[in-house]
Design a protein around this motif. Sequence first.
Motif, short mmCIF file in Angstrom:
data_model
loop_
_atom_site.label_atom_id
_atom_site.label_comp_id
_atom_site.label_asym_id
_atom_site.label_seq_id
_atom_site.Cartn_x
_atom_site.Cartn_y
_atom_site.Cartn_z
N GLN A 102 -15.79 -6.75 0.07
CA GLN A 102 -15.52 -6.96 1.49
C GLN A 102 -14.53 -5.94 2.03
N LEU A 103 -13.47 -5.68 1.29
CA LEU A 103 -12.46 -4.71 1.74
C LEU A 103 -13.05 -3.31 1.81
N ARG A 104 -13.92 -2.98 0.87
CA ARG A 104 -14.55 -1.66 0.89
C ARG A 104 -15.45 -1.50 2.11
N ILE A 105 -16.21 -2.55 2.44
CA ILE A 105 -17.09 -2.50 3.61
C ILE A 105 -16.27 -2.39 4.89
N ILE A 106 -15.22 -3.18 4.98
CA ILE A 106 -14.38 -3.19 6.19
C ILE A 106 -13.68 -1.86 6.39
N SER A 107 -13.17 -1.29 5.31
CA SER A 107 -12.35 -0.08 5.43
C SER A 107 -13.17 1.13 5.86
N LYS A 108 -14.43 1.21 5.38
CA LYS A 108 -15.29 2.35 5.70
C LYS A 108 -14.55 3.67 5.46
N ASN A 109 -13.80 3.69 4.35
CA ASN A 109 -13.04 4.87 3.93
C ASN A 109 -11.90 5.23 4.87
N LYS A 110 -11.60 4.35 5.83
CA LYS A 110 -10.49 4.62 6.74
C LYS A 110 -9.16 4.13 6.17
#
Length: 222
Positions: A71-79
């Motif tokens: 979930q955190l990886r999806i939300i962050s979108k590398n930002k």
Amino acid sequence: SCSVSNNDVSASLYSKPASKHPPQIICFDDVKMEPFDLQIPSRVFNHWINEKGPIVVAVSGGPDSMFLLHQLRIISKNKGKLIVVHLNHGLHATADQDAKYVRRYCDQYGIHYIERGIPVLFYSKKMGKSVELSGRILRRAFLAHFSRLYRAICVVTGHHLDDHVETFLMQLLRGAKSGLGRILDPSYYGDVMFLQPLSTVSKDTILSFLDDQNIPHLLPYK
């Protein structure tokens, strides 16, 4: 390149029968997820997403922490930078395989990965505390250390709603008067903030989602 081979992680560690979802055909890139409403204070989320600091994620490889990491990886979108910390307690025969599984996932997505062994049994004997309590104490200390080292905004763990309810009931049995709402609040280890973004997500929801999306994870220890 996106597979997890039998040489890397034993098929018996997966929550699904090997015959149905063999590890060698699992591809993380095929996983499609929609972010849940994670319990992250807006000020923390905004700092993280605007690259004003990383978040340290405690990941064992079990369903709760893998769900959280996805979930955190999806939300962050590398930002927003994620720093995964895997603490090897050395208490189970598969501990090294657990670490290898988490490391493979992080390598695939370019997530910074840290692994450390923690002397749970030694601490337990030396301090006269239970193994469970010793593990909890050392985990918080080590996670706080890496949070300070990398100047992270906070540490996040995969404790879910069922964990909180269980803790709340145990506290009631011991005569505590604090409500469930207090358990959901951020906690601190010195100056380090600990958050539990899955506070309102049930264990059944997590397992159902992982099952529906064919997301591999390690079985929790009994």
